[in-house]
Scaffold this active site. Structure first.
Site, short mmCIF file in Angstrom:
data_model
loop_
_atom_site.label_atom_id
_atom_site.label_comp_id
_atom_site.label_asym_id
_atom_site.label_seq_id
_atom_site.Cartn_x
_atom_site.Cartn_y
_atom_site.Cartn_z
N ARG A 187 0.87 -1.17 0.00
CA ARG A 187 0.00 0.00 0.00
C ARG A 187 0.91 1.22 0.00
NH1 ARG A 187 -2.13 -3.44 4.12
NH2 ARG A 187 -4.20 -4.28 3.62
N LYS B 52 -2.23 -2.01 7.93
CA LYS B 52 -3.39 -1.45 8.62
C LYS B 52 -3.44 -1.94 10.06
CE LYS B 52 -6.37 -0.83 4.56
NZ LYS B 52 -7.67 -1.20 3.95
N HIS C 57 -2.00 2.36 -5.79
CA HIS C 57 -2.66 1.08 -5.50
C HIS C 57 -2.73 0.19 -6.74
CE1 HIS C 57 -4.33 -0.38 -1.78
NE2 HIS C 57 -5.29 -1.01 -2.42
N ARG D 148 -0.09 -2.34 -6.65
CA ARG D 148 -0.42 -3.42 -5.70
C ARG D 148 -1.38 -4.42 -6.36
NH1 ARG D 148 -0.99 -4.65 -0.09
NH2 ARG D 148 -3.11 -5.09 0.61
N HIS E 122 -3.93 -9.19 3.74
CA HIS E 122 -5.39 -9.19 3.82
C HIS E 122 -5.84 -10.01 5.03
CE1 HIS E 122 -6.00 -8.33 -0.76
NE2 HIS E 122 -5.84 -7.24 -0.05
N TYR F 112 -9.07 -11.01 -7.04
CA TYR F 112 -8.11 -11.10 -8.15
C TYR F 112 -8.37 -12.29 -9.05
CZ TYR F 112 -5.79 -7.49 -5.53
OH TYR F 112 -5.53 -6.31 -4.88
#
Length: 298
Positions: A148, A172, A244, A247, A270, A279
């Protein structure tokens, strides 16, 4: 602080720091102006600094009666961006939209770049400048490690474990993960560190920050966005891309080359495999290969 004063400062931020187009700035402005009109109609005297979450919730509830879910989500996103700017500038401590969730509008497939497009973007970097070597190392890291943009700008020199072939990434919620880093990415980071960064005047507090701006401080997210946008324009790329996008491309290209979803999930950081599964939808040929290889009726 008055609304119009805050709005004017915000517009300058969107133009200069984020490099947005006039159309995008107009859309962000419209979101805030809708809130201002609501406050005027209801005779509410809250300023941008004193407005509460409850008042904004009331505004969103009223707006939801007349607009579709996607428009409502867009409005919330626009307001969240405005108040994030006020937090960034230290006008307020907490974004009043922090606990307000956007309505579910279905999952949008992310844009990706082909390997050729990524090569063209990176090859367009002017390496005759110190910033060029930095930008090449940054984009190679974005794409090579699937970071990110905030993870990239916060990357520390002490997070580099090249002998082991990994970097430590803080994602995150301050959750940390180790991501493999290939030799070519290590090479460009090393060139940047030894030939550029080691000769810079680093400001106190940023001694361990890897990617620095000209003033010896940490790069902003907006600056990385601007760098990528300018490179895309330079090569005539018609896609609308951001940090992004690199990514997304990292994950998509791994999947196309038969990497398993669980490994991609770990590298992207994730929480849920469901997030990574998006994806799969980008490359239907991957599903066909799985059936052809593993189904007994192949």
């Amino acid at each position: 602080m008055k609304w119009q004063h805050a709005l004017k400062d915000y517009q300058l931020y969107l133009k200069i720091e984020r490099g947005l187009s006039k159309n995008s700035i107009d859309n962000y402005t419209l979101d805030v102006e809708k809130l201002i009109r609501f406050l005027e109609d209801k005779n509410i005297n809250d300023s941008p600094i004193t407005i509460t979450t409850e008042t904004i919730q009331h505004f969103i509830y009223e707006t939801a009666k007349t607009v579709k879910t996607r428009s409502q989500s867009r409005l919330i996103s626009g307001l969240r961006s405005f108040f994030n700017y006020l937090v960034f500038e230290d006008y307020i401590k907490i974004n009043p939209l922090e606990l307000i969730e956007s309505p579910k509008i279905g999952r949008k497939l992310p844009d990706t770049l082909s390997e050729d497009e990524i090569d063209r973007i990176i090859n367009a970097i002017d390496l005759s400048t110190p910033e060029g070597e930095r930008n090449r190392a940054m984009l190679e890291t974005l794409y090579g490690c699937g970071l990110r943009v905030s993870e990239l700008t916060n990357l520390k020199i002490s997070d580099l474990f090249f002998d082991e072939g990994f970097i430590k990434v803080t994602g995150k919620g301050d959750k940390q993960r180790f991501v493999p880093i290939v030799n070519v990415t290590q090479k460009y980071i090393t060139i940047y560190r030894t030939e550029i960064r080691n000769h810079m005047s680093v400001k106190p507090g940023f001694e361990d920050t890897l990617f620095l701006n000209r003033r010896g401080k940490q790069l902003t997210r907006a600056m990385v966005f601007t760098i990528i946008k300018q490179l895309a324009e330079k090569i005539g790329l018609k896609k609308s891309i951001s940090p992004h996008t690199f990514r997304h491309s990292f994950a998509t290209h791994l999947l196309q080359n038969n990497a398993d979803l669980r490994s991609i999930q770990l590298m992207l950081g994730h929480e849920s495999i469901t997030t990574t599964e998006i994806y799969v939808h980008l490359d239907k040929s991957h599903l066909t290969k799985v059936v052809e290889k593993y189904h007994p009726r192949k």
